[in-house]
Design a protein around this motif. Structure first.
Motif, PDB file in Angstrom:
ATOM      1  N   LYS A 149      -9.653  45.302   4.910  1.00  0.00           N
ATOM      2  CA  LYS A 149     -10.878  46.436   4.785  1.00  0.00           C
ATOM      3  C   LYS A 149     -11.594  46.262   3.341  1.00  0.00           C
ATOM      4  CE  LYS A 149      -8.772  50.594   2.783  1.00  0.00           C
ATOM      5  NZ  LYS A 149      -7.296  50.014   2.696  1.00  0.00           N
ATOM      6  N   ASN A 150     -10.741  45.486   2.267  1.00  0.00           N
ATOM      7  CA  ASN A 150     -11.541  45.186   1.114  1.00  0.00           C
ATOM      8  C   ASN A 150     -12.192  43.693   0.993  1.00  0.00           C
ATOM      9  OD1 ASN A 150     -10.631  47.465   0.057  1.00  0.00           O
ATOM     10  ND2 ASN A 150      -8.571  46.523  -0.619  1.00  0.00           N
ATOM     11  N   PHE A 151     -12.202  42.873   1.903  1.00  0.00           N
ATOM     12  CA  PHE A 151     -12.927  41.702   1.976  1.00  0.00           C
ATOM     13  C   PHE A 151     -14.310  42.002   1.983  1.00  0.00           C
ATOM     14  CE2 PHE A 151     -15.188  38.383   4.262  1.00  0.00           C
ATOM     15  CZ  PHE A 151     -14.718  37.054   3.317  1.00  0.00           C
ATOM     16  N   ASN A 152     -15.123  41.263   1.132  1.00  0.00           N
ATOM     17  CA  ASN A 152     -16.429  41.151   1.110  1.00  0.00           C
ATOM     18  C   ASN A 152     -16.877  39.687   0.996  1.00  0.00           C
ATOM     19  OD1 ASN A 152     -19.049  41.307  -0.792  1.00  0.00           O
ATOM     20  ND2 ASN A 152     -19.417  42.624   1.085  1.00  0.00           N
ATOM     21  N   HIS A 153     -17.814  39.179   1.576  1.00  0.00           N
ATOM     22  CA  HIS A 153     -18.206  37.684   1.215  1.00  0.00           C
ATOM     23  C   HIS A 153     -18.510  37.435  -0.185  1.00  0.00           C
ATOM     24  CE1 HIS A 153     -17.740  35.810   5.083  1.00  0.00           C
ATOM     25  NE2 HIS A 153     -18.276  37.058   5.907  1.00  0.00           N
ATOM     26  N   GLY A 154     -19.446  38.367  -0.643  1.00  0.00           N
ATOM     27  CA  GLY A 154     -19.369  37.813  -2.285  1.00  0.00           C
ATOM     28  C   GLY A 154     -18.633  38.533  -3.015  1.00  0.00           C
TER      29      GLY A 154
ATOM     30  N   PHE B 239     -22.432  36.712  -7.276  1.00  0.00           N
ATOM     31  CA  PHE B 239     -22.680  37.243  -5.793  1.00  0.00           C
ATOM     32  C   PHE B 239     -23.093  38.587  -5.612  1.00  0.00           C
ATOM     33  CE2 PHE B 239     -19.741  33.409  -4.899  1.00  0.00           C
ATOM     34  CZ  PHE B 239     -20.562  32.668  -4.432  1.00  0.00           C
ATOM     35  N   GLY B 240     -22.291  39.459  -6.125  1.00  0.00           N
ATOM     36  CA  GLY B 240     -22.307  40.796  -6.005  1.00  0.00           C
ATOM     37  C   GLY B 240     -22.023  41.227  -4.636  1.00  0.00           C
ATOM     38  N   LYS B 241     -22.007  42.299  -4.198  1.00  0.00           N
ATOM     39  CA  LYS B 241     -21.677  42.864  -2.755  1.00  0.00           C
ATOM     40  C   LYS B 241     -22.608  42.425  -1.858  1.00  0.00           C
ATOM     41  CE  LYS B 241     -19.756  46.853  -0.233  1.00  0.00           C
ATOM     42  NZ  LYS B 241     -19.391  48.214  -0.506  1.00  0.00           N
TER      43      LYS B 241
ATOM     44  N   PHE C 297     -33.802  27.383  -0.869  1.00  0.00           N
ATOM     45  CA  PHE C 297     -32.590  28.218  -1.165  1.00  0.00           C
ATOM     46  C   PHE C 297     -31.393  28.001  -0.142  1.00  0.00           C
ATOM     47  CE2 PHE C 297     -35.886  31.323  -2.521  1.00  0.00           C
ATOM     48  CZ  PHE C 297     -36.289  30.667  -3.644  1.00  0.00           C
ATOM     49  N   ASN C 298     -31.684  26.954   0.571  1.00  0.00           N
ATOM     50  CA  ASN C 298     -30.642  26.562   1.576  1.00  0.00           C
ATOM     51  C   ASN C 298     -29.474  26.274   0.702  1.00  0.00           C
ATOM     52  OD1 ASN C 298     -32.361  26.879   3.712  1.00  0.00           O
ATOM     53  ND2 ASN C 298     -32.354  24.696   4.172  1.00  0.00           N
ATOM     54  N   ALA C 299     -28.028  26.818   1.247  1.00  0.00           N
ATOM     55  CA  ALA C 299     -27.084  26.512   0.843  1.00  0.00           C
ATOM     56  C   ALA C 299     -25.793  26.944   1.836  1.00  0.00           C
ATOM     57  CB  ALA C 299     -26.545  27.424  -0.658  1.00  0.00           C
ATOM     58  N   THR C 300     -24.444  26.525   1.412  1.00  0.00           N
ATOM     59  CA  THR C 300     -23.708  26.848   2.413  1.00  0.00           C
ATOM     60  C   THR C 300     -22.273  26.888   1.546  1.00  0.00           C
ATOM     61  OG1 THR C 300     -22.163  26.713   4.294  1.00  0.00           O
ATOM     62  CG2 THR C 300     -23.033  24.800   3.268  1.00  0.00           C
ATOM     63  N   ASP C 301     -21.518  28.232   1.600  1.00  0.00           N
ATOM     64  CA  ASP C 301     -20.222  28.159   1.174  1.00  0.00           C
ATOM     65  C   ASP C 301     -19.062  27.822   2.108  1.00  0.00           C
ATOM     66  OD1 ASP C 301     -20.792  29.327  -1.550  1.00  0.00           O
ATOM     67  OD2 ASP C 301     -20.565  31.161  -1.018  1.00  0.00           O
TER      68      ASP C 301
ATOM     69  N   GLU D 163     -24.164  35.029   1.081  1.00  0.00           N
ATOM     70  CA  GLU D 163     -23.911  35.058  -0.286  1.00  0.00           C
ATOM     71  C   GLU D 163     -24.380  33.960  -1.013  1.00  0.00           C
ATOM     72  OE1 GLU D 163     -20.705  32.825   0.821  1.00  0.00           O
ATOM     73  OE2 GLU D 163     -21.283  34.900   1.594  1.00  0.00           O
ATOM     74  N   ASP D 164     -24.043  32.644  -0.464  1.00  0.00           N
ATOM     75  CA  ASP D 164     -24.566  31.349  -0.901  1.00  0.00           C
ATOM     76  C   ASP D 164     -26.024  31.202  -1.294  1.00  0.00           C
ATOM     77  OD1 ASP D 164     -24.898  31.489   1.909  1.00  0.00           O
ATOM     78  OD2 ASP D 164     -23.139  30.233   2.401  1.00  0.00           O
ATOM     79  N   MET D 165     -26.851  31.563  -0.219  1.00  0.00           N
ATOM     80  CA  MET D 165     -28.144  31.523  -0.168  1.00  0.00           C
ATOM     81  C   MET D 165     -28.593  32.240  -1.464  1.00  0.00           C
ATOM     82  SD  MET D 165     -30.904  32.484   2.532  1.00  0.00           S
ATOM     83  CE  MET D 165     -32.709  31.743   2.641  1.00  0.00           C
TER      84      MET D 165
END
Length: 288
Positions: free
Chosen positions: A64-69, A176-178, A156-160, A183-185
């Motif tokens: 539940k604590n996972f966030n992409h950023g 990144f922030g939340k 701003f194309n990008a990919t993690d 988050e990559d873009m």
């Protein structure tokens, strides 16, 4: 000066694929200073598979604590390399030169981020293969703030799925922030507006693709639409509609050439799911 490289991999129920990824990373011509796996409390024995690699650091977090950023930010802060590479658990380097090629553009101190090329899996459906080919070309490029008038939001194309960040530039531009997707873009935009460059490295290849159902595509694009609306100002209020239309028409043209009309129909439905999801995500922000 040689720059040290850390690799960070968020995982979730990746027991069947994480071993192959870690084996590929251990055979790279440029050896990572460290490999950090951040597992979101997988239920399939992912952590046990990772423990078979004694040099890999494992950190287990509550799902539940996972966030992409934020999860990636925490990983970068925990890693010690000058450069921090991110991979998803379902992306496998295509060869032993992946890291070497990915970090090459970062020899230029003005490059704050690089990202690689995604090649479709052997089981990728036809339109997914064409989308990958159109989205990740054979030609590398480096983009800066001066390129915004030419490329628009594609600047701003990008990919993690396969990326590398210069730690100092990342921290200087706020991290990144939340954020629950893209988050990559967002980080690419922060870097470019902060005076740095973003490099696409065509010869830094990973095998990665998805055969999403229409429902999955709708859900995914609802998140993307939410992101684009929520962070419109940070993305320069640039629209993705024009570039999206170009991609759709280009893919349709290729599909029609093949004569696979069923795939043409499936792709059209897929595009409808993307569009509907995007609109729903944007509407959600406006109604908040």
């Amino acid at each position: 000066m040689t720059q040290s490289v850390s690799v960070a991999i968020p995982t979730l129920n990746a027991a069947g694929r994480i071993g192959a990824l870690l084996e590929k990373l251990e055979k790279q011509t440029v050896s990572p200073l460290e490999i950090l796996v951040i597992d979101s409390s997988s239920e399939d024995g992912t952590a046990d598979e990772v423990k078979k690699f004694p040099d890999v650091k494992l950190k287990v977090i509550d799902r539940k604590n996972f966030n992409h950023g934020l999860t990636r930010h925490d990983a970068l802060m925990e890693a010690s390399g000058d450069l921090v590479c991110f991979l998803t658990d379902d992306a496998v380097p295509a060869n032993e030169n992946f890291i070497a090629n990915l970090i090459k553009p970062l020899e230029d101190e003005q490059v704050g981020m690089s990202y690689g090329r995604q090649l479709p899996r052997h089981d990728a459906r036809l339109f997914e293969r064409i989308v990958r080919e159109k989205s990740y070309s054979k030609e590398s490029n480096v983009r800066s703030k001066e390129d915004i008038p030419k490329y628009g939001i594609k600047t701003f194309n990008a990919t993690d799925v396969c990326s590398c960040y210069r730690r100092s530039a990342y921290l200087e531009c706020g991290g990144f922030g939340k954020v629950n997707t893209n988050e990559d873009m967002l980080m690419a935009a922060k870097l470019i507006y902060g005076g740095y460059k973003v490099a696409y490295v065509a010869d830094a290849e990973v095998i990665h693709s998805h055969n999403f159902t229409f429902k999955q595509q709708y859900k995914r694009n609802k998140q993307i639409g939410y992101f684009l609306e929520k962070h419109a100002e940070e993305l320069g209020n640039l629209s993705e509609i024009g570039e999206g239309k170009k991609l759709v028409l280009s893919v349709l043209k290729e599909l029609c050439k093949t004569g696979h009309m069923i795939e043409v129909g499936n792709f059209c439905i897929d595009c409808c799911a993307r569009f509907a999801g995007n609109r729903a995500g944007r509407k959600k922000v406006r109604n908040e």
